[in-house]
Design a protein around this motif. Structure first.
Motif, PDB file in Angstrom:
ATOM      1  N   ASP A   1       0.806  -1.224   0.000  1.00 43.91           N
ATOM      2  CA  ASP A   1       0.000   0.000   0.000  1.00 43.91           C
ATOM      3  C   ASP A   1       0.837   1.272   0.000  1.00 43.91           C
ATOM      4  O   ASP A   1       0.332   2.346  -0.328  1.00 43.91           O
ATOM      5  N   THR A   2       2.099   1.154   0.349  1.00 43.49           N
ATOM      6  CA  THR A   2       2.935   2.363   0.466  1.00 43.49           C
ATOM      7  C   THR A   2       3.777   2.646  -0.783  1.00 43.49           C
ATOM      8  O   THR A   2       4.185   3.783  -1.023  1.00 43.49           O
ATOM      9  N   MET A   3       4.042   1.620  -1.557  1.00 40.73           N
ATOM     10  CA  MET A   3       4.872   1.825  -2.763  1.00 40.73           C
ATOM     11  C   MET A   3       3.982   1.874  -4.006  1.00 40.73           C
ATOM     12  O   MET A   3       3.051   1.082  -4.147  1.00 40.73           O
ATOM     13  N   SER A   4       4.254   2.836  -4.884  1.00 35.57           N
ATOM     14  CA  SER A   4       3.446   2.994  -6.091  1.00 35.57           C
ATOM     15  C   SER A   4       4.243   2.589  -7.332  1.00 35.57           C
ATOM     16  O   SER A   4       5.468   2.457  -7.297  1.00 35.57           O
ATOM     17  N   VAL A   5       3.519   2.427  -8.411  1.00 33.31           N
ATOM     18  CA  VAL A   5       4.143   2.080  -9.694  1.00 33.31           C
ATOM     19  C   VAL A   5       5.095   3.184 -10.151  1.00 33.31           C
ATOM     20  O   VAL A   5       6.100   2.916 -10.807  1.00 33.31           O
ATOM     21  N   ARG A   6       4.785   4.417  -9.742  1.00 35.49           N
ATOM     22  CA  ARG A   6       5.640   5.544 -10.128  1.00 35.49           C
ATOM     23  C   ARG A   6       7.089   5.333  -9.665  1.00 35.49           C
ATOM     24  O   ARG A   6       8.035   5.792 -10.319  1.00 35.49           O
ATOM     25  N   GLN A   7       7.243   4.624  -8.554  1.00 38.97           N
ATOM     26  CA  GLN A   7       8.580   4.370  -8.019  1.00 38.97           C
ATOM     27  C   GLN A   7       9.266   3.180  -8.708  1.00 38.97           C
ATOM     28  O   GLN A   7      10.477   3.008  -8.559  1.00 38.97           O
ATOM     29  N   LEU A   8       8.501   2.388  -9.427  1.00 38.87           N
ATOM     30  CA  LEU A   8       9.040   1.164 -10.006  1.00 38.87           C
ATOM     31  C   LEU A   8       9.220   1.225 -11.533  1.00 38.87           C
ATOM     32  O   LEU A   8       9.991   0.452 -12.094  1.00 38.87           O
ATOM     33  N   VAL A   9       8.495   2.139 -12.178  1.00 32.28           N
ATOM     34  CA  VAL A   9       8.525   2.214 -13.636  1.00 32.28           C
ATOM     35  C   VAL A   9       9.917   2.609 -14.128  1.00 32.28           C
ATOM     36  O   VAL A   9      10.651   3.332 -13.448  1.00 32.28           O
ATOM     37  N   LYS A  10      10.268   2.124 -15.305  1.00 37.82           N
ATOM     38  CA  LYS A  10      11.555   2.511 -15.906  1.00 37.82           C
ATOM     39  C   LYS A  10      11.353   2.789 -17.400  1.00 37.82           C
ATOM     40  O   LYS A  10      10.388   2.318 -18.016  1.00 37.82           O
ATOM     41  N   ARG A  11      12.237   3.563 -17.931  1.00 32.69           N
ATOM     42  CA  ARG A  11      12.187   3.853 -19.353  1.00 32.69           C
ATOM     43  C   ARG A  11      12.656   2.627 -20.148  1.00 32.69           C
ATOM     44  O   ARG A  11      13.611   1.964 -19.752  1.00 32.69           O
ATOM     45  N   PRO A  12      11.995   2.315 -21.230  1.00 32.62           N
ATOM     46  CA  PRO A  12      12.453   1.178 -22.054  1.00 32.62           C
ATOM     47  C   PRO A  12      13.767   1.522 -22.754  1.00 32.62           C
ATOM     48  O   PRO A  12      14.138   2.692 -22.874  1.00 32.62           O
ATOM     49  N   ALA A  13      14.452   0.508 -23.194  1.00 32.92           N
ATOM     50  CA  ALA A  13      15.725   0.734 -23.889  1.00 32.92           C
ATOM     51  C   ALA A  13      15.515   1.586 -25.148  1.00 32.92           C
ATOM     52  O   ALA A  13      16.385   2.368 -25.534  1.00 32.92           O
ATOM     53  N   ASP A  14      14.350   1.447 -25.782  1.00 32.61           N
ATOM     54  CA  ASP A  14      13.985   2.258 -26.937  1.00 32.61           C
ATOM     55  C   ASP A  14      12.503   2.062 -27.205  1.00 32.61           C
ATOM     56  O   ASP A  14      11.863   1.209 -26.571  1.00 32.61           O
ATOM     57  N   ILE A  15      11.962   2.847 -28.099  1.00 36.68           N
ATOM     58  CA  ILE A  15      10.543   2.783 -28.429  1.00 36.68           C
ATOM     59  C   ILE A  15      10.390   2.610 -29.935  1.00 36.68           C
ATOM     60  O   ILE A  15      11.087   3.253 -30.721  1.00 36.68           O
ATOM     61  N   VAL A  16       9.482   1.735 -30.329  1.00 38.99           N
ATOM     62  CA  VAL A  16       9.165   1.536 -31.747  1.00 38.99           C
ATOM     63  C   VAL A  16       7.828   2.202 -32.025  1.00 38.99           C
ATOM     64  O   VAL A  16       6.874   2.036 -31.271  1.00 38.99           O
ATOM     65  N   TYR A  17       7.778   2.971 -33.110  1.00 38.24           N
ATOM     66  CA  TYR A  17       6.527   3.613 -33.513  1.00 38.24           C
ATOM     67  C   TYR A  17       5.896   2.828 -34.666  1.00 38.24           C
ATOM     68  O   TYR A  17       6.586   2.239 -35.495  1.00 38.24           O
ATOM     69  N   SER A  18       4.577   2.835 -34.706  1.00 40.45           N
ATOM     70  CA  SER A  18       3.839   1.943 -35.612  1.00 40.45           C
ATOM     71  C   SER A  18       4.087   2.221 -37.088  1.00 40.45           C
ATOM     72  O   SER A  18       3.805   1.367 -37.932  1.00 40.45           O
ATOM     73  N   ASP A  19       4.615   3.399 -37.434  1.00 44.40           N
ATOM     74  CA  ASP A  19       4.851   3.713 -38.843  1.00 44.40           C
ATOM     75  C   ASP A  19       6.303   3.500 -39.259  1.00 44.40           C
ATOM     76  O   ASP A  19       6.689   3.830 -40.377  1.00 44.40           O
ATOM     77  N   GLU A  20       7.115   2.927 -38.380  1.00 44.48           N
ATOM     78  CA  GLU A  20       8.529   2.726 -38.702  1.00 44.48           C
ATOM     79  C   GLU A  20       8.730   1.469 -39.543  1.00 44.48           C
ATOM     80  O   GLU A  20       7.961   0.512 -39.450  1.00 44.48           O
ATOM     81  N   THR A  21       9.774   1.484 -40.357  1.00 44.49           N
ATOM     82  CA  THR A  21      10.096   0.318 -41.179  1.00 44.49           C
ATOM     83  C   THR A  21      10.731  -0.770 -40.325  1.00 44.49           C
ATOM     84  O   THR A  21      11.292  -0.492 -39.248  1.00 44.49           O
ATOM     85  N   MET A  22      10.668  -2.004 -40.838  1.00 39.83           N
ATOM     86  CA  MET A  22      11.242  -3.110 -40.092  1.00 39.83           C
ATOM     87  C   MET A  22      12.761  -2.999 -40.016  1.00 39.83           C
ATOM     88  O   MET A  22      13.372  -3.469 -39.054  1.00 39.83           O
ATOM     89  N   SER A  23      13.383  -2.368 -41.000  1.00 42.83           N
ATOM     90  CA  SER A  23      14.839  -2.149 -40.944  1.00 42.83           C
ATOM     91  C   SER A  23      15.193  -1.264 -39.761  1.00 42.83           C
ATOM     92  O   SER A  23      16.176  -1.506 -39.048  1.00 42.83           O
TER      93      SER A  23
END
Length: 595
Positions: free
Chosen positions: A524-546
């Motif tokens: 009850d005392t710890m929130s997700v805000r304290q546990l979340v981390k940035r991903p190594a990178d982000i893929v966007y839906s319009d990007e090519t597979m390369s």
């Protein structure tokens, strides 16, 4: 009604499926594709020839015909705006994109729309060619025939190429050039077994034009002089000129087309402005009117009757030099006229204009040398070889250029200079531009196949098909207790964290919170805000597979989140899923004769 017609059509083919093997069935369908594509190409040539004849018979002033290109552009724009939503994908680039991005499915409207719009554009005087619309139409015929007969992706792509081969074969009565074009331009990877259906389609397409079209409509020549090896140095120089003129053509055409296309004007007003620009160009240089094949025939036959001087300016210059200056100006203005036609809303391609420029370049070069009285080289032969050189440099199809000119001259007398000039021209343009002007943007974006096998396989993989969307999300304001409840209900070990507006914030991995979830006092005392981390990178839906693979390589990750353009979480993509799809595509690429 549609179902009844389809059932009647399927009846004989269902019978054939049970009587012949798979390979034989593909050959039968390829024959049909060749027949229909050849007939469509012949129909287009007949329509354009008919319109041109009617325009030439109009009994008004000598300059009255010059208003018709603008009328053609306006009618084309009206057709596209009123019946096709204001936009129609055009040309060879459209075909290549459908092969790579849409599994060789071309919408059925492409089986007729290019016939309608290009016949109006070219028939009324637009300074472009019919070959690109014919390729688009033939490819659409092949794609839809394959779809109707339930063929797979590899077979659809082959029949699509068969349609294009038949179209080119019919319009030039050159079956070998049709086959080579499909292999060289449309099929990035060709198996030996592809040749038979391509040949069948091309031969049937050529027969359609041979039987139906009149001799004067066909594009052919009779050589007046044989090849002389003493002129080989001049052919080498011509090859160099063809390479740089091809680069000039591509640069000027794209610049003019984009400049006019980007005008912030009403589309109908833009068509009228384009027609006015063409009118001015045609007054000064009437040979630029329409496809220009009649003019090319004169040039390739070494005729001096090509000088059509509406203004009287060239009559002030001594005849030989007047012809040289006129031919040089026409050669340099052709890509401008073609760019105006396409940029203003017309439909056509650069195949015919590149042949036109090549013929005029060969004539200009040989005439210039002959006028000095030091040399005597055949203007007709140099015009024909120049056609191959510029076609090779503009369309990036040297083999097609070589065999096309060889076939339309009814022999291989010029094969040595054709090979030499086309190769030099292609080498020069490839040095400066790795992709043709029509495909450069799409190739750089990974939208079409190139001759890089690994790149092609990645292009064939659609991001939407391999994104795993069955991942649960959790709010950033949730507690550790909510995380524990989510872990109990889920089989996943990674979760996306979102904010109150459902925008992606980061990720929560089970391995990172193992200690915390076994500490009930923290629920009850710890929130997700304290546990979340940035991903190594982000893929966007319009990007090519390369691009996606590049991100995996740089981050050494096995999972990456996929977001929409707006930042909404779509799911996760895994490297193992990409590898699995990659292997599947390689396994599907087999010879037609393999069981």
């Amino acid at each position: 009604m549609k179902q009844r017609v389809k059932a009647l059509y399927d009846l004989p083919f269902n019978y054939l499926r049970n009587k012949v093997n798979r390979i034989q069935y593909i050959m039968i369908v390829a024959s049909l594709v060749g027949l229909f594509s050849g007939l469509v190409a012949v129909l287009l040539k007949i329509c354009v020839h008919f319109i041109e004849e009617k325009v030439s018979e109009i009994p008004f002033s000598k300059f009255s015909y010059l208003v018709f290109p603008g009328v053609g552009l306006l009618i084309t724009v009206v057709i596209v705006q009123k019946f096709y939503g204001g936009h129609v994908e055009k040309g060879i680039a459209m075909v290549l994109q459908n092969i790579a991005r849409r599994s060789s499915f071309i919408p059925i409207k492409h089986t007729y729309i290019h016939v309608i719009t290009s016949s109006v554009t070219v028939g009324l005087g637009g300074s472009v060619g019919l070959e690109a619309p014919i390729v688009a139409t033939g490819s659409a015929v092949g794609s839809n025939m394959a779809r109707i007969h339930g063929l797979n992706y590899q077979e659809r792509t082959l029949l699509l190429a068969c349609g294009a081969a038949a179209g080119i074969s019919a319009v030039f009565n050159a079956p070998i050039a049709g086959v080579i074009f499909s292999i060289e331009v449309l099929l990035s990877e060709t198996l030996l077994s592809y040749f038979i259906p391509l040949i069948i389609s091309a031969v049937i397409g050529a027969l359609c034009s041979k039987i139906i079209l009149k001799e004067e409509v066909l594009f052919n020549f009779v050589l007046k002089e044989n090849f002389n090896y003493n002129n080989i140095v001049f052919y080498i120089l011509l090859g160099v000129l063809c390479g740089f003129i091809s680069l000039y053509y591509a640069h000027v055409f794209k610049k003019v087309e984009h400049r006019i296309h980007d005008w912030k004007l009403n589309i109908y007003f833009k068509a009228m402005i384009g027609g006015l620009l063409l009118l001015v160009i045609y007054i000064l240089f009437p040979t630029l009117f329409g496809e220009g094949y009649d003019s090319v025939k004169l040039v390739a036959n070494g005729s001096n009757r090509i000088l059509r001087d509406n203004t009287g300016l060239f009559s002030l210059i001594r005849n030989d030099w007047a012809i040289i200056i006129f031919v040089g100006a026409v050669m340099l203005l052709k890509p401008i006229a073609a760019g105006v036609t396409i940029g203003s809303g017309g439909n056509g391609g650069n195949f015919a204009p590149s042949l036109f420029v090549g013929a005029y370049l060969g004539y200009f070069f040989s005439k210039l040398l002959n006028t000095t009285k030091w040399f005597d080289i055949p203007t007709g032969n140099f015009s024909l070889v120049g056609m191959a050189g510029v076609l090779s440099g503009v369309m990036y199809c040297p083999l097609t250029a070589i065999f096309l000119i060889a076939e339309i001259t009814n022999g291989y007398e010029l094969i040595i200079p054709l090979m030499l000039v086309s190769s030099i021209s292609f080498f020069i343009v490839k040095h400066f531009q790795p992709y043709s002007m029509e495909t450069k943007k799409l190739a750089m974006e990974g939208q079409i196949f190139t001759h890089k096998k690994e790149q092609n396989i990645l292009t064939a993989i659609q991001l939407d098909n391999i994104v795993k969307s069955n991942y649960q999300t959790i709010s950033i304001d949730s507690s550790l207790g909510d995380v524990v409840d989510l872990v109990k209900r889920s089989e996943k070990n990674i979760f996306a964290v979102i904010d109150q507006e459902e925008k992606f914030i980061g990720v929560l991995e089970l391995n990172d919170v193992k200690k915390e979830i076994f500490s009930p006092e923290l629920f009850d005392t710890m929130s997700v805000r304290q546990l979340v981390k940035r991903p190594a990178d982000i893929v966007y839906s319009d990007e090519t597979m390369s691009k996606v693979m590049q991100k995996f390589d740089e981050t050494h990750s096995w999972y990456l989140p996929v977001l929409s353009k707006e930042g909404t979480f779509r799911g996760f993509i895994s490297k193992s899923k990409i590898f699995e799809k990659y292997r599947q595509i390689i396994a599907d690429q087999h010879d037609l004769y393999e069981n």
